[in-house]
Each structure stands twice: as C-alpha cells, then as structure tokens.
Design an enzyme around this catalytic site. Structure first.
Site, PDB file in Angstrom:
ATOM      1  N   LYS A 164       0.867  -1.193   0.000  1.00  0.00           N
ATOM      2  CA  LYS A 164       0.000   0.000   0.000  1.00  0.00           C
ATOM      3  C   LYS A 164       0.899   1.237   0.000  1.00  0.00           C
ATOM      4  O   LYS A 164       1.475   1.590   1.020  1.00  0.00           O
ATOM      5  CB  LYS A 164      -0.877  -0.052   1.253  1.00  0.00           C
ATOM      6  N   SER A 185       3.580   7.379  10.493  1.00  0.00           N
ATOM      7  CA  SER A 185       3.457   8.164  11.719  1.00  0.00           C
ATOM      8  C   SER A 185       3.036   7.296  12.905  1.00  0.00           C
ATOM      9  O   SER A 185       2.450   6.226  12.741  1.00  0.00           O
ATOM     10  CB  SER A 185       2.414   9.258  11.504  1.00  0.00           C
ATOM     11  N   GLY A 223       0.494   4.067  13.404  1.00  0.00           N
ATOM     12  CA  GLY A 223       1.065   2.874  14.046  1.00  0.00           C
ATOM     13  C   GLY A 223       0.185   2.347  15.176  1.00  0.00           C
ATOM     14  O   GLY A 223      -0.047   1.152  15.313  1.00  0.00           O
ATOM     15  N   GLU A 258       7.883   1.195  11.894  1.00  0.00           N
ATOM     16  CA  GLU A 258       8.989   2.165  11.795  1.00  0.00           C
ATOM     17  C   GLU A 258       8.337   3.529  11.841  1.00  0.00           C
ATOM     18  O   GLU A 258       7.702   3.952  10.872  1.00  0.00           O
ATOM     19  CB  GLU A 258       9.729   2.012  10.466  1.00  0.00           C
ATOM     20  N   CYS A 312      12.845  10.644   8.441  1.00  0.00           N
ATOM     21  CA  CYS A 312      12.471  10.175   9.781  1.00  0.00           C
ATOM     22  C   CYS A 312      13.611  10.322  10.777  1.00  0.00           C
ATOM     23  O   CYS A 312      13.388  10.616  11.943  1.00  0.00           O
ATOM     24  CB  CYS A 312      11.999   8.732   9.713  1.00  0.00           C
ATOM     25  N   GLU A 333       7.296  15.559  16.625  1.00  0.00           N
ATOM     26  CA  GLU A 333       7.951  15.516  15.322  1.00  0.00           C
ATOM     27  C   GLU A 333       7.297  16.541  14.391  1.00  0.00           C
ATOM     28  O   GLU A 333       6.086  16.531  14.215  1.00  0.00           O
ATOM     29  CB  GLU A 333       7.795  14.115  14.732  1.00  0.00           C
TER      30      GLU A 333
HETATM   31  P1  NAD Z   1       1.170   8.222   7.729  1.00  0.00           P
HETATM   32  O1  NAD Z   1       1.131   7.401   8.968  1.00  0.00           O
HETATM   33  O2  NAD Z   1       0.183   9.312   7.575  1.00  0.00           O
HETATM   34  O3  NAD Z   1       0.973   7.300   6.449  1.00  0.00           O
HETATM   35  C1  NAD Z   1       1.793   6.185   6.210  1.00  0.00           C
HETATM   36  C2  NAD Z   1       1.015   5.151   5.425  1.00  0.00           C
HETATM   37  O4  NAD Z   1      -0.042   4.669   6.249  1.00  0.00           O
HETATM   38  C3  NAD Z   1       0.359   5.688   4.152  1.00  0.00           C
HETATM   39  O5  NAD Z   1       0.461   4.721   3.136  1.00  0.00           O
HETATM   40  C4  NAD Z   1      -1.084   5.870   4.571  1.00  0.00           C
HETATM   41  O6  NAD Z   1      -1.986   5.766   3.503  1.00  0.00           O
HETATM   42  C5  NAD Z   1      -1.253   4.709   5.530  1.00  0.00           C
HETATM   43  N1  NAD Z   1      -2.375   4.889   6.475  1.00  0.00           N
HETATM   44  C6  NAD Z   1      -2.931   6.040   6.909  1.00  0.00           C
HETATM   45  N2  NAD Z   1      -3.943   5.769   7.762  1.00  0.00           N
HETATM   46  C7  NAD Z   1      -4.011   4.427   7.881  1.00  0.00           C
HETATM   47  C8  NAD Z   1      -4.849   3.536   8.633  1.00  0.00           C
HETATM   48  N3  NAD Z   1      -5.820   3.979   9.428  1.00  0.00           N
HETATM   49  N4  NAD Z   1      -4.607   2.214   8.533  1.00  0.00           N
HETATM   50  C9  NAD Z   1      -3.611   1.749   7.759  1.00  0.00           C
HETATM   51  N5  NAD Z   1      -2.822   2.533   7.011  1.00  0.00           N
HETATM   52  C10 NAD Z   1      -3.009   3.864   7.065  1.00  0.00           C
HETATM   53  O7  NAD Z   1       2.672   8.766   7.570  1.00  0.00           O
HETATM   54  P2  NAD Z   1       3.250   9.712   6.428  1.00  0.00           P
HETATM   55  O8  NAD Z   1       2.763  11.096   6.716  1.00  0.00           O
HETATM   56  O9  NAD Z   1       3.033   9.118   5.097  1.00  0.00           O
HETATM   57  O10 NAD Z   1       4.813   9.618   6.709  1.00  0.00           O
HETATM   58  C11 NAD Z   1       5.458  10.442   7.608  1.00  0.00           C
HETATM   59  C12 NAD Z   1       5.751   9.691   8.886  1.00  0.00           C
HETATM   60  O11 NAD Z   1       6.521   8.524   8.602  1.00  0.00           O
HETATM   61  C13 NAD Z   1       6.618  10.500   9.832  1.00  0.00           C
HETATM   62  O12 NAD Z   1       6.156  10.336  11.145  1.00  0.00           O
HETATM   63  C14 NAD Z   1       7.986   9.880   9.678  1.00  0.00           C
HETATM   64  O13 NAD Z   1       8.848  10.065  10.745  1.00  0.00           O
HETATM   65  C15 NAD Z   1       7.650   8.453   9.466  1.00  0.00           C
HETATM   66  N6  NAD Z   1       8.779   7.743   8.828  1.00  0.00           N
HETATM   67  C16 NAD Z   1       9.468   6.830   9.563  1.00  0.00           C
HETATM   68  C17 NAD Z   1      10.547   6.161   8.993  1.00  0.00           C
HETATM   69  C18 NAD Z   1      11.323   5.117   9.762  1.00  0.00           C
HETATM   70  O14 NAD Z   1      12.042   4.346   9.142  1.00  0.00           O
HETATM   71  N7  NAD Z   1      11.208   5.061  11.070  1.00  0.00           N
HETATM   72  C19 NAD Z   1      10.904   6.431   7.674  1.00  0.00           C
HETATM   73  C20 NAD Z   1      10.180   7.377   6.964  1.00  0.00           C
HETATM   74  C21 NAD Z   1       9.099   8.017   7.550  1.00  0.00           C
END
Ligand code: NAD
Length: 495
Positions: A189, A243, A247, A265, A300, A399
């Site tokens: 996804k 995020s 998670g 992650e 991240c 963050e």
């Molecule tokens: P997000 O959590 O908004 O989205 C991530 C993914 O989750 C997307 O594909 C989104 O469609 C999906 N998603 C959203 N709601 C969902 C739900 N209810 N159920 C299942 N899936 C769902 O995060 P983002 O804004 O895309 O990314 C930024 C975040 O990612 C930041 O917090 C960043 O720190 C983190 N990040 C972490 C790492 C790491 O390796 N630790 C790497 C890159 C980014």
C-alpha cells in the site's frame, strides 16, 4: 552521470492514470473511483491513481494467499528466485532516471537526493537481499546424542507493506527485499501522496518474472485500504513505516483481528549532540544542517534537535545558520537544488504552525520560518532554526517532519544525555566529539536505534534501521530484517 538536460526532457511528460495491481493484472478500483495526484512542485493535478476499496484489498489479499499456498514463489529453487530479484533490480536501474523524476514530481524530494536515495538505494537493497536468498541456512541444535533438533526458517505467509511518502522506493525496498527473498507474498500500500514511482517499481517485478499474485499493489486512502489490510484475518504480518498515530491504529487493528505481527517504523525527534571538543566545527555545522534540512526535513531520522555545548553555542548556531542560508531551496527537478518541496499543503501548514507555537512557548526564531516561492504554486519553506528551546516546548517533543531545527544548549555530558533521552521517541541521534571514550559513552547512553558519530545520516543496507520507545519496533535493513518475515520451526527427532 545524469545531466540537467536529461531531467528537463522528462519534467513535463504526461503521466497516464495509474491502476491497482492484483494477481499480476492492472485493474481499476472496484467502484471505478480515482484519487487526484497533486504535484507539490506547482500544486497542480499530475494524474490520478485508483482509489482502492476494501473489496479491492480483500481481492489482493486473496491473490497473495493463493500464491503463497500453492508455493509458486516460496517453493521455487532459491537460485531461481535470486535470478528474478536480480533481474528486477537491473530493470529498476535501467529506468532509474524516469523513476526518480516521476517520484520527485509526485513527492517533491530534490532530484540529486532522489536519484541516490530512491531508485539508487532500492536497486542496492533488492540486490543485497537477492544475494542472501541462497545463503540462509537452517540450524542443528546442540542436543544430547539420542536426539536431533533441527531449526527451520519458514516464510510466514501474506505480508502487508504500508509505505509513507518521504522515500517511497527506498522504504518499500527495505520491506520488499527481505519479505520476498524469504518467500512470502506481499500486498503493498503506497502513500496517497507518493505512489507513482512505487507502482512502476512493482510493475517491473512482474516484468522480471515474479509470478502473478506474489506482489500486489493497492493504492488509495489509508483509512480505507490500510484499514482493510490491518483488520484482515488473512494478513500475517504488517510491515509499516509512517506516523505514530497510524502505528497505534495498526496495533489496535491487529489485536482486534488475528493478532498479526505488527512491525512499526515510526517518527523521531532525534538529538544531534555537539560537544565543544569537536575537531572541525565548520564541517559539523555543514553536516548538521544537511542532517535536518535535506529533503526539507522530511526524513524520519532527521537531527531535528540540536543540543550544543554552551561554550560554543553562539559560534556553532551562527555557522549552522550560514550553512542553512546558503542551501538552495526550490525547484526539486534542478540538480543543484539542496532542499526540494514540502510534500503536501497540509504538511506545510503544520510546519508553519509549529514555528508559531515554538515562539509562543518561548523559543526564538533565529532564522527562516516562512513559506517561500509562492509564485510557483508549490509548497516550499525556508530552513528554519529556533533557539532557546526548552525540552518542555512542543518543538522539542513533537515531530515536525519539516525543515525546523530546535536548538538547546547544555553544560555537561550528563545533561546532554538527559536532554537527548527526554522525548518519547528513540529513532536516531548524533554525537560530535574528538574524545573516543566520550563517543562510546554517548552511544551507550543514548536510547535510540541509530547513533551517528562525527557524521549525520547515510548508514547503508548492511546495518539495521529501527526505533526504540515510541519510534517503533523491529528493524529494516541488514540480515536482521529477515527475522520479521521468517518463522522458526523446530523439528525434534528421537534417534
Ligand atoms: P502516515 O502514517 O500518515 O501514512 C503512512 C502510510 O499509512 C500511508 O500509506 C497511509 O496511507 C497509511 N495509512 C494512513 N492511515 C491508515 C490507517 N488507518 N490504517 C492503515 N494505514 C493507514 O505517515 P506519512 O505522513 O506518510 O509519513 C510520515 C511519517 O513517517 C513521519 O512520522 C515519519 O517520521 C515516518 N517515517 C518513519 C521512517 C522510519 O524508518 N522510522 C521512515 C520514513 C518516515
């Protein structure tokens, strides 16, 4: 070497609407709905993707399950699987420029970084895990002579990989590499705001010979498609990057469904600690600036909290400010740009709000803080430095995921450790010092998944990447990542 004219030739080409990929076939969403893809470079609609439905997710899961159960991939001889994954990496490499430019038009990362960190990194990662396929052995336990204890490593089943927008190809490869090398099937996804290059990367897997159903792609909204994956009774593992809020939802969905494993992650608020004995403060300032401002802070592991020894505070912040002020922010498709666009309008608004709140809470806006290049229609922000930040301030605890650096002075090593650990996150950090013993003490004392010493950023696929505390669990990269995608099975014989 890529030159600017090659990029310019691709910058405006039309991108056709993208579909789902289920059972080896491209297909529209079950209700025909689509999502507009807005380019952060100019705020205009670039193309559309299929807005997958819960039914589509169910079909993709069923296809992945069927592929797993009939063994078309997991029972293929390891050397054959390796050949397919290596060919896949070759195909990505051959299309690297097209993939990078399409990805930048979709997510806004500066092209210089995107070329390295996106197709470049994905190719390296997929090759690395492909090479490991026929080098993972089972074990024989040291039992008493009348017994034989064998430990098998077995693929788990269906993996749902949920990917964020900041580095879609790199992060997807961190999941796809070990999950597929281990013999699992995957439903992937992509993020709503960075799916185009990732869809193409997955199409190339089929062209390389990955059997249909082994890798399916469902685009669409997280709350629809992501939720369908996380609540499914037929997904065995969630491999997520994103995020903390999402998670948490995944863990709850797991508990409320089939208790699928949930590897997360998540975000960070990583401390970059600079001691006065640092050998080359100018270099430390330049690397620290890059460590927070490249990709406009949408990294991240970004060193978003600068903890600096008080005796060099002013000098160091000045140097970092100069490095930030000379960074070229702007057109992400210009090879000389050092910080591209903010991925989406909502994120830009949040970044600006953080700057306001930081000042209201007592921080000082040292530099930056505003939206720039409005005439482009895109989303750009100046590298921003906020000084006088106390650990209780939001900008020290939450963050931002944008180009905003929070600066706090410290007086002793002990205080530096206390401040570094004073958040709920534990993803990464940095230490700058010329004292080797202090460097080791700091590595031990900092409660994070990664500590950079006298540098910031850049660990390759050979080492794990994962957070502690509320930055997540499990690790991407390295051989340790296989642990998430292989079950251990014991066979106990009486001889
Ligand atoms: P997000 O959590 O908004 O989205 C991530 C993914 O989750 C997307 O594909 C989104 O469609 C999906 N998603 C959203 N709601 C969902 C739900 N209810 N159920 C299942 N899936 C769902 O995060 P983002 O804004 O895309 O990314 C930024 C975040 O990612 C930041 O917090 C960043 O720190 C983190 N990040 C972490 C790492 C790491 O390796 N630790 C790497 C890159 C980014």
């Amino acid at each position: 070497m890529t030159d600017q004219s090659q990029i310019d030739a691709l910058r405006d080409i039309e991108i056709s609407p993208r579909s789902l990929l289920i059972d080896g076939k491209t297909t529209a969403a079950s209700d025909g709905a689509t999502l507009d893809v807005i380019s952060p470079l100019n705020g205009r609609v670039l193309t559309t993707t299929a807005a997958g439905t819960a039914d589509d997710a169910t079909r993709a899961i069923a296809s992945a399950r069927a592929a797993f159960e009939d063994g078309r991939w997991r029972n293929m001889p390891p050397a054959e699987r390796k050949k397919i994954m290596l060919k896949w990496a070759d195909l990505i490499e051959a299309e690297a420029l097209e993939l990078a430019v399409m990805g930048v038009r979709d997510n806004g990362t500066e092209i210089g970084m995107a070329l390295r960190a996106e197709p470049g990194s994905a190719v390296g990662t997929l090759r690395w895990y492909a090479e490991a396929i026929d080098k993972i052995y089972g074990e024989i336990a040291p039992t008493a002579p009348e017994f034989l204890g064998l430990i098998h490593h077995e693929p788990i089943g269906v993996v749902a990989a949920i990917i964020p927008w900041n580095f879609p190809l790199m992060i997807a490869a961190w999941k796809l590499g070990p999950a597929l090398a281990a013999g699992n099937s995957v439903v992937l996804k992509p993020s709503e705001t960075a799916s185009l290059s990732l869809i193409r990367l997955c199409e190339l897997a089929l062209e390389a010979g990955l059997p249909p159903g082994v890798l399916n792609v469902i685009t669409g909204e997280g709350r629809v498609v992501g939720e369908a994956l996380s609540t499914s009774m037929d997904v065995d593992v969630i491999a997520f990057t994103g995020s903390g809020g999402t998670g948490r939802k995944l863990m709850m969905a797991s508990a409320q469904s089939n208790m699928k494993r949930c590897y997360l992650e998540l975000g960070g608020k990583s401390a970059n600690v600079v001691f006065a004995d640092t050998k080359d403060l100018a270099q430390a300032a330049a690397v620290s600036a890059a460590g927070i401002f490249r990709n406009s802070g949408q990294v991240c592991v970004a060193g978003s909290r600068l903890l600096v020894e008080r005796s060099i505070h002013d000098e160091f912040v000045e140097a970092l400010g100069r490095a930030a002020a000379t960074m070229k922010v702007g057109d992400p498709l210009d090879l000389s740009t050092q910080a591209g666009a903010i991925n989406n309008a909502t994120q830009l608004d949040q970044n600006l709000q953080f700057v306001e709140t930081a000042q209201a809470e007592g921080g000082t806006l040292f530099q930056g803080g505003t939206q720039i290049l409005r005439n482009t229609g895109g989303y750009f922000m100046e590298p921003t430095i906020i000084t006088d930040v106390a650990q209780s301030h939001s900008v020290a605890q939450k963050e931002v995921f944008g180009p905003v650096l929070a600066v706090t002075p410290f007086d002793t090593e002990e205080e530096a450790v206390r401040l570094a650990n004073a958040t709920n996150y534990g993803l990464a950090g940095g230490v700058w010092t010329n004292d080797i013993s202090r460097a080791h003490r700091m590595v031990r004392a900092m409660h994070t998944g990664v500590v950079h010493v006298n540098t910031y950023g850049g660990p390759d696929v050979t080492v794990p990447m994962g957070g502690v505390k509320q930055s997540g669990n499990g690790a991407d990269k390295s051989l340790h990542a296989f642990g998430k995608f292989l079950d251990l099975k014991t066979a106990w014989f009486k001889l």
